[in-house]
Design an enzyme around this catalytic site. Structure first.
Site, mmCIF file in Angstrom:
data_model
loop_
_atom_site.group_PDB
_atom_site.id
_atom_site.type_symbol
_atom_site.label_atom_id
_atom_site.label_comp_id
_atom_site.label_asym_id
_atom_site.label_seq_id
_atom_site.Cartn_x
_atom_site.Cartn_y
_atom_site.Cartn_z
ATOM 1 N N ARG A 169 0.926 -9.775 1.078
ATOM 2 C CA ARG A 169 1.943 -8.777 0.710
ATOM 3 C C ARG A 169 1.763 -7.526 1.557
ATOM 4 N NH1 ARG A 169 1.006 -7.745 -5.372
ATOM 5 N NH2 ARG A 169 2.739 -6.290 -5.209
ATOM 6 N N HIS A 208 15.817 2.850 -12.010
ATOM 7 C CA HIS A 208 15.555 1.801 -13.006
ATOM 8 C C HIS A 208 16.629 1.854 -14.104
ATOM 9 C CE1 HIS A 208 13.241 -1.107 -15.236
ATOM 10 N NE2 HIS A 208 13.449 -0.379 -16.317
ATOM 11 N N GLY A 252 1.770 1.553 -10.516
ATOM 12 C CA GLY A 252 2.162 0.706 -11.655
ATOM 13 C C GLY A 252 3.592 0.201 -11.541
#
Ligand code: GRF
Length: 202
Positions: A66, A110, A144
């Protein structure tokens, strides 16, 4: 000196489109950098090309880790002098490597009122839970999942007969507005991150 704003996307690209248009129209004092997708052939890449914005598909499958994939994206973003990265419907979690490369310079949108309903399918999570109010949140990305310091939020009502589609559409309209406003504030140097809090200098 105007800041350069680049975008990470994975799909439809309506948030990217809204912000890019606001920059092009001069509503945000910034320059559009580039668009990078982790998926080929998505609508966001078509929109970028229509707007003559350099658009790249950086294939995660071509990299062993990644971090290697993110390094390729970071190199491209830096080559185009990116000051701010906007993750606009980018459906991949970023590693601490990338987050540190652009510390407090990555804004995410979001579709829920964080810290409620982080992760994927936020609108469905909100409906299944039975909340009466949901909405959207812009925040800086930390290590996070959807947990970084919050910049702006907008609430919308949830109706009894809402489906995932109707609620998502109501939230999406507000997403575009708070994402444009958040990018604008960043580009005007009006956002100060102080621990978990983002202070807006008016
Ligand atoms: C938006 O609802 C965004 O909040 C979420 O994914 C969706 C992307 O939509 N992370 P679009 O690609 O910006 O149209």
């Amino acid at each position: 000196m105007k800041k350069t704003v680049s975008f990470l996307v994975s799909g439809r690209g309506s948030n990217f489109h809204a912000v890019a248009e606001a920059i092009i129209k001069g509503e945000i004092p910034a320059t559009v950098g580039i668009v990078i997708s982790d998926k080929p052939g998505v609508k966001a890449l078509d929109i970028a090309r229509e707007l003559s914005i350099p658009a790249f598909f950086v294939n995660p499958k071509e990299y062993p880790t990644r971090q290697d994939h993110e390094k390729a994206m970071a190199d491209l973003l830096k080559k185009y002098h990116t000051d701010l990265v906007v993750t606009a419907g980018y459906m991949r979690l970023l590693t601490p490597y990338f987050v540190n490369e652009f510390k407090n310079r990555i804004i995410n949108i979001h579709p829920a009122l964080l810290p409620s309903f982080p992760g994927t399918h936020a609108q469905k999570q909100a409906l299944d839970y039975g909340v009466k109010i949901s909405g959207c949140t812009t925040h800086f990305i930390d290590e996070g999942t959807d947990s970084g310091p919050i910049i702006l939020q907008k609430a919308v009502p949830v109706y009894d007969d809402d489906t995932e589609d109707t609620l998502s559409a109501r939230i999406l309209k507000e997403e575009h507005q708070i994402l444009i406003e958040s990018v604008k504030l960043f580009c005007q140097d009006k956002l100060k991150v102080n621990g978990r809090k983002v202070l807006i200098v008016r």
